[in-house]
Design an enzyme around this catalytic site. Structure first.
Site, PDB file in Angstrom:
ATOM      1  N   ASP A  15       0.861  -1.169   0.000  1.00 40.74           N
ATOM      2  CA  ASP A  15       0.000   0.000   0.000  1.00 40.74           C
ATOM      3  C   ASP A  15       0.908   1.234   0.000  1.00 40.74           C
ATOM      4  O   ASP A  15       2.122   1.123   0.209  1.00 40.74           O
ATOM      5  CB  ASP A  15      -0.895  -0.041   1.244  1.00 40.74           C
ATOM      6  CG  ASP A  15      -1.820   1.146   1.331  1.00 40.74           C
ATOM      7  OD1 ASP A  15      -2.429   1.505   0.304  1.00 40.74           O
ATOM      8  OD2 ASP A  15      -1.925   1.731   2.424  1.00 40.74           O
ATOM      9  N   ASP A  17      -0.208   5.155   1.100  1.00 38.63           N
ATOM     10  CA  ASP A  17      -0.470   6.029   2.242  1.00 38.63           C
ATOM     11  C   ASP A  17      -0.515   5.221   3.537  1.00 38.63           C
ATOM     12  O   ASP A  17      -1.242   4.234   3.642  1.00 38.63           O
ATOM     13  CB  ASP A  17      -1.803   6.761   2.068  1.00 38.63           C
ATOM     14  CG  ASP A  17      -1.805   7.685   0.862  1.00 38.63           C
ATOM     15  OD1 ASP A  17      -0.842   8.456   0.716  1.00 38.63           O
ATOM     16  OD2 ASP A  17      -2.769   7.632   0.074  1.00 38.63           O
ATOM     17  N   ASP A 172      -1.653  -0.810   5.847  1.00 37.73           N
ATOM     18  CA  ASP A 172      -1.953  -0.258   7.172  1.00 37.73           C
ATOM     19  C   ASP A 172      -3.441  -0.210   7.491  1.00 37.73           C
ATOM     20  O   ASP A 172      -3.829   0.381   8.499  1.00 37.73           O
ATOM     21  CB  ASP A 172      -1.395   1.165   7.277  1.00 37.73           C
ATOM     22  CG  ASP A 172      -2.213   2.154   6.460  1.00 37.73           C
ATOM     23  OD1 ASP A 172      -2.345   1.937   5.236  1.00 37.73           O
ATOM     24  OD2 ASP A 172      -2.739   3.118   7.032  1.00 37.73           O
TER      25      ASP A 172
END
Length: 223
Positions: A15, A17, A172
């Site tokens: 991922d 961000d 996250d």
């Protein structure tokens, strides 16, 4: 969720961000600028963080109090503002360049993010991270976003890989964990990003790490 084992990997997906880069402040600033454009008062970053992870449209929709009538203009305003300011405060998390360099040419890697492709590429290029990855799948690259498996499967196809327990998605948020589950690959949740450990554990990731550099201790290339 045993992070002490060694995992053999044929491919790594990341991922963006909250995983590779800390972009919260710039996203929150652009979202608040969009709110101010419509006469709404700013929201704290602690509130904005709950809007991030499902793509730009959802971020703007939530930031505008779920007002559908403002959404189209809001997206246009946000896009223009963020294009100018997406690198003001955004930085790679500690250990990201070094860890990617460690795995480069050992394990094929790609980025799968719900962030629009153009913004994602601009950030990766700016921090000289793009050369580490075989491909980038953005939130507008295909018709669906994580947790749908399609973006993950698209990245694997471009990498000439198939879903297996030797593919690990590092992210996250619940979108990453559930996306990995839906694509039948392993998930590795990071606790330094935009979601807290206790929240991430609810979605049963296979691994949990507290720093990006931990990946070098628990992942090895499958020979």
């Amino acid at each position: 969720m045993n992070s002490k084992n060694i995992y053999l990997a044929k491919g790594l997906l990341f991922d963006l961000d909250g995983t590779l880069v800390n972009s919260l402040k710039d996203l929150a600033c652009s979202a608040n600028a969009t709110r101010l454009h419509f006469g709404l008062s700013p929201l704290p970053e602690e509130k904005m963080v709950t809007f991030i992870g499902q793509g730009m449209k959802n971020l703007v929709f939530q930031a505008l109090n779920q007002n559908e009538k403002l959404l189209e203009e809001g997206i246009q305003f946000f896009r223009t503002h963020y294009e100018k300011h997406c690198l003001d405060h955004t930085r790679p998390y500690p250990g990201v360049p070094e860890t990617l360099a460690f795995f480069h040419e050992k394990i094929p890697m790609a980025v799968v993010t719900n962030k629009p492709y153009s913004f994602s590429k601009k950030i990766l290029d700016h921090f000289c991270l793009s050369p580490f990855f075989l491909t980038l799948v953005g939130g507008d690259t295909c018709d669906t976003k994580k947790p749908h498996p399609e973006p993950i499967l698209m990245a694997l196809k471009k990498m000439d890989l198939s879903p297996s327990p030797e593919i690990i998605l590092v992210g996250d948020s619940e979108a990453d964990i559930l996306g990995a589950q839906n694509a039948h690959i392993l998930s590795c949740a990071v606790t330094y990003g935009l979601r807290k450990k206790e929240y991430l554990e609810k979605f049963s990731p296979h691994l949990l790490i507290q720093s990006f550099s931990e990946l070098t201790q628990i992942i090895q290339p499958e020979l």
